[in-house]
Structure formats: C-alpha cells, structure tokens
Design a protein around this motif. Structure first.
Motif, PDB file in Angstrom:
ATOM      1  N   GLY A  93       0.835  -1.196   0.000  1.00  0.00           N
ATOM      2  CA  GLY A  93       0.000   0.000   0.000  1.00  0.00           C
ATOM      3  C   GLY A  93       0.863   1.237   0.000  1.00  0.00           C
ATOM      4  N   GLY A  94       0.208   2.392   0.136  1.00  0.00           N
ATOM      5  CA  GLY A  94       0.923   3.640   0.274  1.00  0.00           C
ATOM      6  C   GLY A  94       1.512   4.179  -1.009  1.00  0.00           C
ATOM      7  N   PHE A  95       2.468   5.065  -0.864  1.00  0.00           N
ATOM      8  CA  PHE A  95       3.050   5.825  -1.970  1.00  0.00           C
ATOM      9  C   PHE A  95       3.695   4.936  -3.012  1.00  0.00           C
ATOM     10  CE2 PHE A  95       6.683   8.050  -3.866  1.00  0.00           C
ATOM     11  CZ  PHE A  95       6.120   9.249  -4.278  1.00  0.00           C
ATOM     12  N   TRP A  96       4.405   3.873  -2.577  1.00  0.00           N
ATOM     13  CA  TRP A  96       5.250   3.130  -3.501  1.00  0.00           C
ATOM     14  C   TRP A  96       4.546   1.992  -4.223  1.00  0.00           C
ATOM     15  CZ3 TRP A  96       9.487   4.853  -5.535  1.00  0.00           C
ATOM     16  CH2 TRP A  96      10.192   5.856  -4.869  1.00  0.00           C
ATOM     17  N   THR A 138       4.595   1.473   3.597  1.00  0.00           N
ATOM     18  CA  THR A 138       3.508   0.594   4.015  1.00  0.00           C
ATOM     19  C   THR A 138       3.846  -0.817   3.575  1.00  0.00           C
ATOM     20  OG1 THR A 138       1.876   2.366   3.882  1.00  0.00           O
ATOM     21  CG2 THR A 138       1.045   0.113   3.793  1.00  0.00           C
ATOM     22  N   SER A 139       4.064  -1.690   4.559  1.00  0.00           N
ATOM     23  CA  SER A 139       4.660  -2.982   4.206  1.00  0.00           C
ATOM     24  C   SER A 139       4.519  -3.988   5.330  1.00  0.00           C
ATOM     25  CB  SER A 139       6.157  -2.794   3.893  1.00  0.00           C
ATOM     26  OG  SER A 139       6.832  -2.244   5.014  1.00  0.00           O
ATOM     27  N   ARG A 147       4.916  -5.116  10.840  1.00  0.00           N
ATOM     28  CA  ARG A 147       3.921  -4.454   9.993  1.00  0.00           C
ATOM     29  C   ARG A 147       4.148  -2.950  10.100  1.00  0.00           C
ATOM     30  NH1 ARG A 147       1.043  -4.494   5.556  1.00  0.00           N
ATOM     31  NH2 ARG A 147      -0.540  -2.854   5.617  1.00  0.00           N
ATOM     32  N   GLN A 148       4.338  -2.294   8.961  1.00  0.00           N
ATOM     33  CA  GLN A 148       4.549  -0.848   8.957  1.00  0.00           C
ATOM     34  C   GLN A 148       3.401  -0.185   8.188  1.00  0.00           C
ATOM     35  OE1 GLN A 148       7.741   2.446   7.275  1.00  0.00           O
ATOM     36  NE2 GLN A 148       8.522   0.394   7.679  1.00  0.00           N
ATOM     37  N   GLU A 149       2.788   0.817   8.812  1.00  0.00           N
ATOM     38  CA  GLU A 149       1.680   1.545   8.186  1.00  0.00           C
ATOM     39  C   GLU A 149       1.995   3.031   8.215  1.00  0.00           C
ATOM     40  OE1 GLU A 149      -2.379  -0.492   9.160  1.00  0.00           O
ATOM     41  OE2 GLU A 149      -1.087  -0.741  10.917  1.00  0.00           O
ATOM     42  N   THR A 150       1.865   3.665   7.041  1.00  0.00           N
ATOM     43  CA  THR A 150       2.223   5.078   6.964  1.00  0.00           C
ATOM     44  C   THR A 150       1.666   5.704   5.689  1.00  0.00           C
ATOM     45  OG1 THR A 150       4.069   6.632   6.983  1.00  0.00           O
ATOM     46  CG2 THR A 150       4.416   4.562   5.804  1.00  0.00           C
ATOM     47  N   ASN A 151       1.475   7.000   5.742  1.00  0.00           N
ATOM     48  CA  ASN A 151       1.144   7.780   4.545  1.00  0.00           C
ATOM     49  C   ASN A 151       2.332   8.646   4.139  1.00  0.00           C
ATOM     50  OD1 ASN A 151      -0.549   8.599   2.436  1.00  0.00           O
ATOM     51  ND2 ASN A 151      -1.267  10.376   3.572  1.00  0.00           N
ATOM     52  N   TYR A 152       3.506   8.218   4.534  1.00  0.00           N
ATOM     53  CA  TYR A 152       4.759   8.861   4.159  1.00  0.00           C
ATOM     54  C   TYR A 152       4.919   8.779   2.636  1.00  0.00           C
ATOM     55  CZ  TYR A 152       9.745   9.949   5.105  1.00  0.00           C
ATOM     56  OH  TYR A 152      10.987  10.531   5.197  1.00  0.00           O
ATOM     57  N   PRO A 153       5.401   9.776   1.948  1.00  0.00           N
ATOM     58  CA  PRO A 153       6.052  10.990   2.424  1.00  0.00           C
ATOM     59  C   PRO A 153       5.131  12.178   2.647  1.00  0.00           C
ATOM     60  CG  PRO A 153       6.271  10.877   0.058  1.00  0.00           C
ATOM     61  CD  PRO A 153       5.502   9.647   0.480  1.00  0.00           C
ATOM     62  N   GLY A 199       4.025  12.500   8.356  1.00  0.00           N
ATOM     63  CA  GLY A 199       5.170  12.020   9.114  1.00  0.00           C
ATOM     64  C   GLY A 199       4.865  10.922  10.105  1.00  0.00           C
ATOM     65  N   LYS A 200       3.622  10.448  10.171  1.00  0.00           N
ATOM     66  CA  LYS A 200       3.265   9.419  11.142  1.00  0.00           C
ATOM     67  C   LYS A 200       3.570   8.032  10.569  1.00  0.00           C
ATOM     68  CE  LYS A 200      -0.537   7.817  14.085  1.00  0.00           C
ATOM     69  NZ  LYS A 200      -1.946   8.050  14.487  1.00  0.00           N
ATOM     70  N   VAL A 201       4.273   7.216  11.371  1.00  0.00           N
ATOM     71  CA  VAL A 201       4.618   5.852  10.981  1.00  0.00           C
ATOM     72  C   VAL A 201       4.308   4.935  12.167  1.00  0.00           C
ATOM     73  CG1 VAL A 201       6.402   4.309  10.086  1.00  0.00           C
ATOM     74  CG2 VAL A 201       6.513   6.771   9.568  1.00  0.00           C
ATOM     75  N   MET A 202       3.595   3.843  11.898  1.00  0.00           N
ATOM     76  CA  MET A 202       3.254   2.882  12.941  1.00  0.00           C
ATOM     77  C   MET A 202       3.915   1.539  12.638  1.00  0.00           C
ATOM     78  SD  MET A 202       1.486   2.229  15.748  1.00  0.00           S
ATOM     79  CE  MET A 202       0.033   3.285  15.885  1.00  0.00           C
ATOM     80  N   PHE A 203       4.682   1.025  13.607  1.00  0.00           N
ATOM     81  CA  PHE A 203       5.300  -0.297  13.515  1.00  0.00           C
ATOM     82  C   PHE A 203       4.583  -1.230  14.493  1.00  0.00           C
ATOM     83  CE2 PHE A 203       8.593   2.836  12.619  1.00  0.00           C
ATOM     84  CZ  PHE A 203       9.242   2.339  11.499  1.00  0.00           C
ATOM     85  N   THR A 204       4.161  -2.387  14.005  1.00  0.00           N
ATOM     86  CA  THR A 204       3.622  -3.428  14.875  1.00  0.00           C
ATOM     87  C   THR A 204       4.536  -4.636  14.786  1.00  0.00           C
ATOM     88  OG1 THR A 204       1.352  -2.647  14.516  1.00  0.00           O
ATOM     89  CG2 THR A 204       1.624  -4.865  15.425  1.00  0.00           C
ATOM     90  N   LEU A 205       5.114  -5.019  15.920  1.00  0.00           N
ATOM     91  CA  LEU A 205       6.097  -6.095  15.942  1.00  0.00           C
ATOM     92  C   LEU A 205       5.482  -7.391  16.449  1.00  0.00           C
ATOM     93  CD1 LEU A 205       7.778  -3.355  16.156  1.00  0.00           C
ATOM     94  CD2 LEU A 205       9.616  -4.798  17.059  1.00  0.00           C
ATOM     95  N   THR A 206       5.829  -8.480  15.779  1.00  0.00           N
ATOM     96  CA  THR A 206       5.396  -9.815  16.193  1.00  0.00           C
ATOM     97  C   THR A 206       6.598 -10.745  16.175  1.00  0.00           C
ATOM     98  OG1 THR A 206       3.226  -9.401  15.186  1.00  0.00           O
ATOM     99  CG2 THR A 206       3.727 -11.663  15.810  1.00  0.00           C
TER     100      THR A 206
END
Length: 644
Positions: free
Chosen positions: A43-46, A439-440, A454-460, A463-470
């Motif tokens: 998802g996201g920009f890329w 977003t990946s 899990r990384q969720e962001t609307n970068y660039p 500036g908010k980035v959320m990491f969820t670690l498992t």
C-alpha cells in the motif's frame, strides 16, 4: 565440479536466498540487509509505482529492446538468424538489466509467460557466447570490423564495453538463478568469468575497463559460488587503476574514467559520474569482503567530497553535460545540470553499501533524498517515458523521452524499482534497523529468532509511521528507527545546504501509547526492550515547509532558496503560475500552505502561497520535483531568487 552455495543476500538488488549460507566469507559487511522478497510493499506511496514498473515498464523495455535490435543481436551472433549488428557496443547490457529487473519481479509476482520469455532470451544469449566463453555481440557478429567497437578482443578497453556488458550479465544471472532456480544464465556468466580469470591477473594481461561494473558483478559471482578467484579478479581490476597514469606523458584524460590515481589514493570525485558511482560501490564490496581498510578509507574520503562540494539538492550527481561528469567543487549549475538518472542509482548503491559498513543513518538520509527526488523523476508516472539528464531549471523543451539510443537509464530504472523493498530494513546482532518508511509487511530473520514487522504510513505526505512487531518468541532486542536529518534542522549531511531558520524538533516516539525517550546513536532512535507479539511503536516526524539555502560557495544559488517538506523537494511549473515560472521571486518570509490533491499527478501534496513577479504579489503553486514535466512543455525551476 563447481559448488553452488546459497547465501545471505549481500545487497537488496539480489533476490532472496533459498536457505541460509553454508559458508561465510572471512570478512563481510557488518550489517546484513533484509532481502527484498522478505519485505512486501502492500500500500501507500510506492505500491502503484512498483505495480507500474511490473505491468508497464518491464514489458515496455523488452519491447524496445526487440524493436531496436538489441535482442536480435544475440540471435545473429549465435547463428539463430541472419542479419547485421544494430546499435551501440554497450547495448548488450540493456538486455541484461531488464532481465535482472524481470527476475526480481518473478520472485515476488510469479508469471509463467514472463518466465518462458526469459528462457527464450537466455537461449539466444547462450547461443551468442563463443566456445571459450567470450560474449560481446558486436565483435562476434563481425570480428574484423565490429560496429562501434575495435577489432580484436581487449584491444581498446578504455572505449569498448566488453567488461561493462558482462558485469551486468553477472548481476542478471544471480538475480535469475535465485528467482527461478535455473542455472542457464548463471552458467553462461561463469563460463565468461572463467575466461576472464584465465586472461587477466598478476602475470597475465593487465587491464582497466573504461566503464566500471565488472567489479560489482564479480563480487556477486564470488558470493554465489564461493570461488575466491572472482573476488581476486575484481580487486585486480581496481588495483590496476592509476598505474598507467603515473608514467604516461601523452595527456590522456585518465580522470574521466577514474584512472588518474590508484583507487586507494583517490580523495576527489572526478570524471564520469556513473562510472565513478559504480567504482566506489565496487570498492566498498572489496573493502568489506577483504577487510582492506585502505579501500574503505578511500570511499569515505570520496563520499565527503561529494556530499560537501558536488551534490545537488535533489541528491543528483554529475553536473557537467560534457562527459556526464563531476564538475569542480561547488560547480552546480541548474539549467545545464546533467544529473543522469543512472548516476542517481549508482549513488544510492554506494550510499547503501556505506550504511552496511558503518551503520550511520546519514548514508540512508542521502539515499532517501536521491530516491524521492534525483531518481524518481527519471521515469514518468505512467512508466513509459524517461529522463536521462535531470535539470533543475528549464525555459521549456525539457521533456521525458520514450527511449534513447543510449538507453541505460530506462533499463536501470527497471532493475532498481522492484528491489526497493529490501532497502527498508537491515540487521546486526540483536538490532533491527528501520531505514525507509513504506507501508509494508516484513519478515526479519535474526540469528536466534524471526520478527515480523507491519509498517503503516502515509509517508512521504505525512510524518506518522506505525510499527507493529510480532516476534516468534518474547525476547529482548533493539529496534533502531532512522530519524531523518531534516527533522533536526539539516536538509542533508554536510555543509552544502542548510535551513536559514531553525524549528523545534517536535517529534515523538511512543511504545504501546507511552511516550519514550530512546537512545539516539548515529541517526537512529534505539528502542531496546523485551518485545511481545503486538507491541506497537508510533513515530511522528514534523513536516513543516522549509526554505533551503545553498552554501555561499555555490555561485549559481547565491541569494536563492529552494522549498521542501519532509523528504520531498518542490519546483514551480509555468502551468500553475500564470504561464511563467522563471520570473518568480520568493519573499523572505511568508506562509506556504500544504494541500493534498488526489486528482493531480497521481495524487500529491502541493504548496500554495504568495510569490512576487515584477514587484507584485501573485498566487504561487509548487509541485514535487519528481512530478515535473507531465503537463506539456513548460518552464520549471527549483531555486527562486529572494526578494526582500
């Protein structure tokens, strides 16, 4: 009998390994990249850009290679069809680069028809290979009078591209083998490399390739086979540089191909920028794989020279159209800037290797600036037109082209983009480095366990980035998140560019909602804790619009400002500014608003505010530099004179 050894991916341009390494080199990069197939951008920009590369640019580039005779040249050299060689001596390399990009694509998006097509191409390449392993289609088609090349093998290595071409073949072969498990192109490459080891080396033929690339390819062959002779040959080619220049009195331009001094004595980036970037990347490989500190010290010096004296605000390098070359210190013209797209890619290769060596976020800061600005604008949003040079100012006539006689840039874009996910993360010991914000979903194999992120962001744009670690088991390790230097009042490492005003950092990091104050080291926020499944790290980076000034030593930009927000550099086009962009002046101060436009240029943030023309205030709009030249033949500029 040759033994094939799967290995931990050295660089993210390599496809994912099938299993862990059975042997390791005695020396290596201290930081390990996470393979691009272990990071899924979803998802996201890329995501749309990667999809366009896969569905449009890869087939488009293959079609152009067919139309222009690049693929027929292999069939003709192999006796599969009749005809004459068409094109340039280095056209073989274009086919190899598209094969490399297509192989990466196959690994992440299986496509039987594409795999069959690659099989047919490799059959033609194998047919074109001469009995002893030599492969250079223009000379094989007509040995006595090759098109755009010299008669006789290795007879004009400064100009001919024998080694450059096959270096790209080696990179493609590694990618294809690891993507498909097929050894067809790898065996062709190894046969060719064996010929080189029997031809060049101490006590054999000396040789300096006019266009570096063979060194990178040989290092990759060394890793996948464990055969040290390939690494030794790569070093030999580098160590040969500078020897002839010490005794030659003919005035030959050795600096153009970085052959003016031994590589370990070089401290100033000179000559052709792409060749230099490839050579510095090869030097990093040799320094890491042999443990030679003199190699590493040399590329560190060269990096300082570029960052402090020879880099554009876009991250582009190579200011002179003549020779596609570096200029003198602070020689950074805007309208005649060259900034070849291939040079941007080479610069990213080099910076990533320096990160793997030193673990400093400043190299990824440069990488990110190049990625979003100097590189991304080299391909259109629809994926089938390209820039070769990337200027920072134009009065018009600067349009992307559907192809070039020298087509290195379109095919280089194709091989870089699908590898992008692998630059996002790396690891060392008990530390995971988060380098890019995408977003990946990532799977990271540490030495003692596997961690999913899990990384969720609307970068660039935000500036908010959320990491969820498992993690697969509760354990203590560190997550090191790169904090871009532009959050700390520095647009880039070094002194070449600066912000005239300072702002409060105002960034935050929270773990499971609780504000934390991590240890900052080498540009990374290190969060060390006992991690449990579902732990979340939330980061917010400040993204004010910033005015940028260049060093007073850059004559072209004195008294001017550029505009950026986060990692994105902006420009003005005449289509948005009353039909004229070159007469725009910016006030010393004044608020610029940020507006997201989903209907414009694939969805983008624009800047709006007030500028000055002929002493009068006018409405002003700026778009991302990467998105320029999509709306007709327009004026464009990045640096604006300041009017008090």
């Amino acid at each position: 009998m040759r033994t094939y050894i799967p290995f931990l991916t050295l660089l993210v341009l390599w496809a994912c390994q099938r299993s862990g390494p059975t042997t390791r080199p005695a020396h290596d990069y201290p930081i390990h990249p996470v393979a691009f197939t272990d990071v899924l951008i979803d998802g996201g920009f890329w995501l749309p850009r990667l999809d366009t590369n896969r569905t449009v640019t890869i087939p488009y580039d293959f079609q152009k290679c067919e139309e222009t005779g690049r693929i027929d040249n292999f069939a003709i050299a192999g006796g599969l069809k009749k005809g004459e060689f068409r094109g340039k001596r280095y056209d073989d390399s274009d086919v190899f680069k598209v094969i490399e990009g297509a192989s990466y694509s196959l690994k992440t998006h299986p496509d039987p028809s594409l795999e069959t097509y690659l099989d047919s191409l490799i059959f033609k390449i194998a047919a074109a290979q001469e009995e002893d392993g030599y492969l250079y289609t223009t000379r094989t088609v007509n040995p006595d009078n090759p098109v755009d090349a010299s008669p006789g093998r290795w007879s004009n290595m400064y100009r001919d591209h024998e080694l450059y071409n096959v270096g790209h073949m080696y990179e493609a072969a590694v990618a294809h083998y690891q993507a498909t498990g097929k050894r067809s192109l790898l065996d062709v490459s190894l046969k060719n490399a064996d010929l080189l080891t029997q031809t060049f080396g101490p006590g054999l033929k000396s040789g300096v390739s006019g266009h570096q690339e063979i060194e990178i390819g040989l290092a990759k062959l060394y890793r996948i086979t464990g055969e040290k002779k390939y690494l030794d040959l790569a070093r030999f080619f580098l160590d040969e540089r500078g020897k002839e220049a010490k005794t030659d009195t003919t005035g030959k331009d050795y600096a153009y191909i970085q052959n003016h001094l031994p590589v370990i004595e070089q401290s100033e980036a000179v000559g052709h920028a792409v060749r230099a970037g490839y050579m510095y990347s090869g030097m990093a490989d040799i320094g890491a794989l042999t443990g030679d500190s003199l190699y590493i010290q040399a590329i560190d010096r060269l990096w300082e020279d570029v960052v402090n004296k020879k880099m554009y605000i876009t991250g582009g390098i190579g200011s002179r159209p003549h020779g596609e070359a570096f200029g003198d210190a602070y020689e950074l013209p805007n309208e005649t800037a060259y900034n070849e797209t291939c040079a941007a890619i080479a610069y990213m290769f080099w910076n990533y290797r320096l990160f793997l060596l030193h673990g400093d976020g400043k190299y990824m800061d440069i990488f990110e600036r190049v990625l979003y600005n100097g590189f991304l604008g080299g391909v259109s949003l629809d994926g089938n037109s390209f820039f070769y040079p990337n200027v920072l100012e134009t009065a018009g006539g600067n349009l992307r082209q559907p192809w070039f006689n020298t087509a290195c840039c379109p095919v280089n874009v194709v091989r870089f983009l699908p590898s992008l996910p692998g630059y996002a993360y790396a690891w060392k010991d008990h530390t995971i480095f988060a380098n890019l914000f995408l977003t990946s979903q990532a799977t990271i194999h540490l030495e003692k366990q596997t961690v999913n992120i899990r990384q969720e962001t609307n970068y660039p744009w935000e500036g908010k980035v959320m990491f969820t670690l498992t993690p697969e088991k509760e354990d203590t390790f560190s997550l090191a998140i790169r904090i871009p230097c532009w959050t700390d009042n520095r647009p880039v490492p070094g002194e070449l560019y600066h912000y005239p005003d300072r702002t409060n950092r105002n960034m935050y990091l929270r773990v499971n909602g609780e504000l934390i104050y991590p240890v900052m080291r080498n540009g990374y926020a290190h969060i060390t804790r006992r991690w449990r499944a579902g732990d979340q790290v939330e980061m917010e980076l400040p993204m004010p619009v910033r005015r940028v000034e260049a060093s007073e030593s850059v004559n072209e930009d004195r008294g001017k400002i550029a505009l950026e927000r986060g990692p994105i550099l902006y420009c003005a086009e005449s289509v948005d500014n009353g039909g004229n962009a070159l007469s725009i002046h910016m006030p010393e101060a004044g608020k610029l608003e940020v507006q997201y436009r989903p209907d414009l240029l694939g969805g983008t943030n624009i800047l709006t505010g007030t500028a000055i023309r002929d002493g009068q205030q006018i409405p002003f709009t700026a778009i991302p530099y990467y998105a320029r030249a999509h709306r007709g033949d327009v004026e464009m500029r990045v640096w604006f004179p300041v009017e008090k």
